[in-house]
Design an enzyme around this catalytic site. Structure first.
Site, PDB file in Angstrom:
ATOM      1  N   GLU A  41       0.839  -1.183  -0.100  1.00  0.00           N
ATOM      2  CA  GLU A  41      -0.026   0.089   0.006  1.00  0.00           C
ATOM      3  C   GLU A  41       0.932   0.800  -0.162  1.00  0.00           C
ATOM      4  O   GLU A  41       2.112   0.959   0.759  1.00  0.00           O
ATOM      5  CB  GLU A  41      -0.705  -0.529   1.106  1.00  0.00           C
ATOM      6  CG  GLU A  41      -2.046   0.941   0.762  1.00  0.00           C
ATOM      7  CD  GLU A  41      -2.943   0.628   2.672  1.00  0.00           C
ATOM      8  OE1 GLU A  41      -3.378   1.655   2.401  1.00  0.00           O
ATOM      9  OE2 GLU A  41      -2.803  -0.405   3.658  1.00  0.00           O
ATOM     10  N   ARG A 286       5.593 -13.709   9.990  1.00  0.00           N
ATOM     11  CA  ARG A 286       6.316 -11.973   9.791  1.00  0.00           C
ATOM     12  C   ARG A 286       7.494 -11.453  10.061  1.00  0.00           C
ATOM     13  O   ARG A 286       8.265 -12.671  10.902  1.00  0.00           O
ATOM     14  CB  ARG A 286       5.597 -10.852  10.600  1.00  0.00           C
ATOM     15  CG  ARG A 286       4.013 -10.364  10.297  1.00  0.00           C
ATOM     16  CD  ARG A 286       3.573  -9.152  10.832  1.00  0.00           C
ATOM     17  NE  ARG A 286       2.873  -8.879  10.048  1.00  0.00           N
ATOM     18  CZ  ARG A 286       3.027  -7.410   9.510  1.00  0.00           C
ATOM     19  NH1 ARG A 286       4.393  -6.761   9.875  1.00  0.00           N
ATOM     20  NH2 ARG A 286       1.455  -7.049   8.825  1.00  0.00           N
ATOM     21  N   LYS A 296       3.466   1.129  10.061  1.00  0.00           N
ATOM     22  CA  LYS A 296       3.935   1.983   9.600  1.00  0.00           C
ATOM     23  C   LYS A 296       3.998   4.042  10.214  1.00  0.00           C
ATOM     24  O   LYS A 296       4.093   4.717  10.106  1.00  0.00           O
ATOM     25  CB  LYS A 296       2.828   2.491   8.277  1.00  0.00           C
ATOM     26  CG  LYS A 296       3.852   1.120   7.000  1.00  0.00           C
ATOM     27  CD  LYS A 296       2.439   1.787   6.169  1.00  0.00           C
ATOM     28  CE  LYS A 296       2.795   0.458   4.818  1.00  0.00           C
ATOM     29  NZ  LYS A 296       2.007   0.187   4.484  1.00  0.00           N
TER      30      LYS A 296
END
Ligand code: ATP
Ligand code: MG
Length: 602
Positions: A41, A286, A296
Site C-alpha cells: 500500500e 512476519r 507504519k
C-alpha cells in the site's frame, strides 16, 4: 528421492512442488503455473519486513520460471502519495526483484496499480448485487458496528439487508456518481450475520469517499475495501500463490467467498461469462527485528519527528539500510536465511549486521581513515633523507581477495593517528602508543613515541615520534648485534598529512535503547536513545577514499563501500556529501558486534 543431503525446502516451496506435480495451475513448464506478487500500500516507506516478502515472492517466481508482479494496493485515496510509490519502486528494484515488464529505462514500467482495476471490480460488485449477494446499507458506521455481535453472540441483520435488488443497484450507482456524503452509504456482502468468523458477517465492500485519488482523480466517489479488492486484484493478474502474512489467515474464507460469489452461475453459456481465476492464499510469519517498531504509524513518527527522514541510516527501512551501506545481497541473505515458517519469531539486529559483515569482508576494499585525529611528527624523518620527502608505500586492498591488488599510501614527516590510540599513562596491555611505546603503522613503519605536546588546556595535541627506516612496509627489523629480535604487539591505522582528505564521518547506534520500545509508557518515542548519532566532523581519510583508484570495485547501486581498517564498514553518502559540501561517510557496521562484549582492541 530420499536424498538426505538436499537442503530442506520450506513449506511454500513444497506446496508449489506439489502443485506443479499435480498440474493444478496448468501444464508444467508454462510460465503461468507460478505467479506471485508484492502488493504494497503506498502509504509509507518499505522496511526490512517487506524485504522478506519481496525476496520470497520474487525468488519463488524466478526459481520456478514463473512471473512476479509489483502491484500497488492504492485503494485508499486519503493516505497515498506519489513519493511513497517512487520510493517503493526504487527499493524493490534495488533488492534485485524482477517484476513483469520491469525496464531500466522507465522506473514505473510494468508496475501495476489496483486503481487500474477499479472498473472491473465495480462490474463484479454490480454482478453480486444482481445475484442477490450484496446490498447498499444506509446506516451509520457506528450502527453497523453495533450490529456485528460478538464471537459468542450472532449479529443483527441490517434493516436494508433484504431491500429490493433494483434499489441497491440504483443506490450503488448514486454512490459512485458522488451523490452521497462520505461514509453515508456502504455496499455490503450478504453472507451470514451469525457466522463464527466475524469477517463473514456482511462485510463492507465499498464506502463513499469523495477525496480525489492520486491516480484516478475524481473519477470515483466509492472505493473498494481491502478485503473485497485484494483477492480480485490477485485474480485479475492470474496470481497462483498469493503469499501474505499470518494475520490474513482468518480473512481467507472471505476472499474465497468473494471469488465463489462472482463465479456463481458462471460457465459455458452463462450471461455472466466464464469463471474467474481463483488464487490460493498461503500465509507465513512476519519478519520482525528486535528493539524496533515496525508499524507504519510509529515509523512515520520516527522518520518525521525524531530522525532525518525515512532514509535515515539508523532506520530499518530499506532506503535507510541502503543509505547506511547495506548491500541488497546482505539484506536478501538475512531475510531468507532463517527460512519461511508459520511461527512468529523475533530476529536480532545482529543477524542483519552479520550478514553485511560476511558480504563486505569479501568484497569491500580496505582503506585507512582517522576519525578523531591527533597529529604525529616524525622527529627523525630528516635523519634519513630530505626532511620534506614523501614515501609511497604499498598497502594491500583486501587480504581476503588477492585479485584486489594494492594501492599506494603516502608517508611523510607529519601523519595523523586516532586520538584514542595514545595514552599518557597506558596500562600494560594497551598495545598502542604511549611514552616510550613502539607500535606498527599499518603498511608503513614502526614508530616510537618519545614525547608529546600539550595545549594551555592541558590536552595532548601532538605526538613526537621516531621511526625505524628498517621496518619499511611494516615487517620486522633485523636482529640487533646480540641477535635479539625486537617485537611489537600492536598495529594501528594512520593517514599521511600530504594526502589526507578532510571528511565528516557519521557513526550510528540503536535508535531505541531498550529491547521492547514503548513497553514502559506505551509510547516508543519515550525510549529513544539520545546517542544514536555521533558526527566526527574532522576526520582525515586517505586519498583513495576521495579519488577512486582504477581498481576500486564498482557496485551495481553506485554506492562506494569500504572497510576502514580497525573501524568497520563504511559507505560514501553521496547525497549528504552534496548537501554538506564535503565528503560524508556513514558507518554501516563495526567490525565486530558492538553489543557483544567488547574484547580488548589490538
Ligand atoms: P499496513 O497494512 O499496516 O499499512 P503493512 O506493513 O502490512 O502495513 P503493506 O503495504 O500492506 O504494509 O505490505 C505489503 C506486503 O508486505 C504485504 O503482503 C504484507 O503481508 C507484507 N509484509 C508487511 N510486513 C511484513 C513483515 N514484517 N514481514 C513479512 N512481510 C511483511
Ligand atoms: Mg498491510
Amino acid at each position: 528421492m530420499g536424498d538426505d543431503t538436499a537442503p530442506k525446502r520450506h513449506f511454500i516451496q513444497q506446496i508449489i512442488d506439489a502443485d506443479i506435480a499435480s498440474g493444478k495451475w496448468g501444464p508444467p513448464g508454462e510460465r503461468s503455473v507460478v505467479a506471485t506478487r508484492f502488493p504494497p500500500e503506498p502509504n509509507g516507506y518499505l522496511h526490512i519486513g517487506h524485504a522478506k516478502s519481496i525476496c520470497l515472492n520474487s525468488g519463488l517466481a524466478s526459481e520456478f520460471g514463473g512471473r512476479f508482479f509489483l502491484r500497488f494496493d492504492d485503494t485508499n485515496p486519503a493516505k497515498e502519495e506519489q513519493e511513497y510509490v517512487d520510493s517503493i519502486v526504487r527499493d524493490v528494484a534495488w533488492l534485485g526483484a524482477r517484476w513483469e515488464g520491469r525496464s531500466d529505462a522507465d522506473p514505473l514500467a510494468g508496475v501495476r496499480f489496483a486503481s487500474d482495476y477499479f472498473g472491473q471490480m465495480y462490474d463484479w460488485a454490480v454482478e453480486l448485487i444482481e445475484k442477490g449477494l450484496a446490498y447498499v446499507d444506509a446506516q451509520s458506521a457506528d450502527d453497523i458496528k453495533a450490529q456485528r455481535g460478538t464471537v459468542t453472540k450472532p449479529g443483527t441483520p441490517s434493516p436494508f439487508r433484504d431491500r429490493p435488488i433494483a434499489e441497491s443497484l440504483d443506490e450503488f450507482d448514486r454512490m459512485r456518481r458522488g451523490e452521497y456524503a462520505d461514509a453515508s452509504r456502504v455496499l455490503r456482502a450478504k453472507i451470514d450475520m451469525a457466522s463464527p468468523n466475524m469477517h463473514l458477517r456482511d462485510p463492507v465492500m465499498y464506502r463513499v469517499v469523495n477525496t480525489p485519488h492520486h491516480r484516478t482523480g475524481s473519477d470515483w466517489h466509492i472505493y473498494p475495501m481491502y478485503d473485497w479488492a485484494h483477492g480480485l486484484e490477485d485474480s485479475i493478474e492470474g496470481i497462483t500463490h498469493s503469499i501474505c502474512t499470518l494475520e490474513f489467515e482468518e480473512h481467507r474464507p472471505l476472499y474465497d467467498w468473494f471469488i465463489d460469489a462472482i463465479n456463481k452461475d458462471r460457465g459455458p453459456g452463462s450471461k455472466w461469462g466464464e469463471p474467474i481465476h481463483h488464487p490460493q492464499q498461503i500465509e507465513f510469519a512476519r519478519f520482525v527485528i528486535d528493539s524496533t517498531v515496525m508499524s507504519k504509524r510509529h515509523m512515520k513518527r520516527l522518520a518525521e519527528e525524531a530522525l532525518d527522514g525515512w532514509d535515515d541510516p539508523r532506520l530499518w527501512t530499506i532506503s535507510g539500510l541502503r543509505r547506511r551501506g547495506f548491500t541488497p545481497e546482505s539484506v536478501r541473505h538475512c531475510v531468507l536465511d532463517g527460512g519461511v515458517t508459520k511461527f512468529n519469531a523475533v530476529v536480532p539486529m545482529s543477524r542483519l549486521e552479520n550478514a553485511l559483515r560476511d558480504d563486505l569482508n569479501k568484497r569491500a576494499p580496505r582503506r585507512m581513515g582517522v576519525l578523531d585525529p591527533i597529529k604525529v611528527t616524525i622527529t627523525n624523518w630528516g635523519d634519513h633523507g630530505d626532511e620534506a620527502r614523501l614515501e609511497d608505500l604499498e598497502a594491500v586492498n583486501n587480504p581476503e581477495d588477492d585479485a584486489a591488488g594494492t594501492r599506494t599510501v603516502r608517508f611523510g614527516k607529519t601523519i595523523w593517528i586516532e586520538r584514542e590510540d595514545f595514552m599518557e599513562d597506558p596500562p600494560k596491555k594497551f598495545f598502542r602508543l604511549g611514552p616510550g611505546r613502539e607500535v606498527r603503522l599499518r603498511a608503513a613503519f614502526w614508530v616510537t613515541c618519545h614525547d608529546y605536546v600539550k595545549n594551555d588546556a592541558g590536552e595532548v595535541v601532538e605526538l613526537l615520534c621516531t621511526y625505524d627506516p628498517e621496518t619499511r612496509g611494516g615487517g620486522n627489523p633485523p636482529p640487533d648485534p646480540e641477535g635479539n629480535v625486537r617485537k611489537v604487539k600492536g598495529t594501528i591505522h594512520w593517514v599521511g598529512d600530504a594526502d589526507a582528505v578532510s571528511a565528516e564521518v557519521r557513526l550510528f547506534d540503536r535508535i531505541f535503547g531498550v529491547e521492547k520500545p514503548g513497553k514502559a509508557t506505551g509510547d516508543p518515542m519515550d525510549d529513544l536513545n539520545p546517542d544514536s548519532l555521533t558526527i566526527m566532523k574532522d576526520a582525515k581519510l586517505e586519498r583513495a577514499l576521495a579519488e577512486p583508484t582504477p581498481d576500486e570495485p564498482s557496485w551495481p547501486d553506485g554506492i562506494r563501500r569500504f572497510q576502514f581498517e580497525r573501524l568497520g564498514y563504511f559507505c560514501e553518502d553521496a547525497e549528504a556529501s552534496r548537501a554538506a559540501g564535503k565528503l560524508v561517510f556513514n558507518r554501516a557496521v563495526t567490525l565486530r558486534d558492538s553489543w557483544a562484549k567488547q574484547s580488548s582492541k589490538g
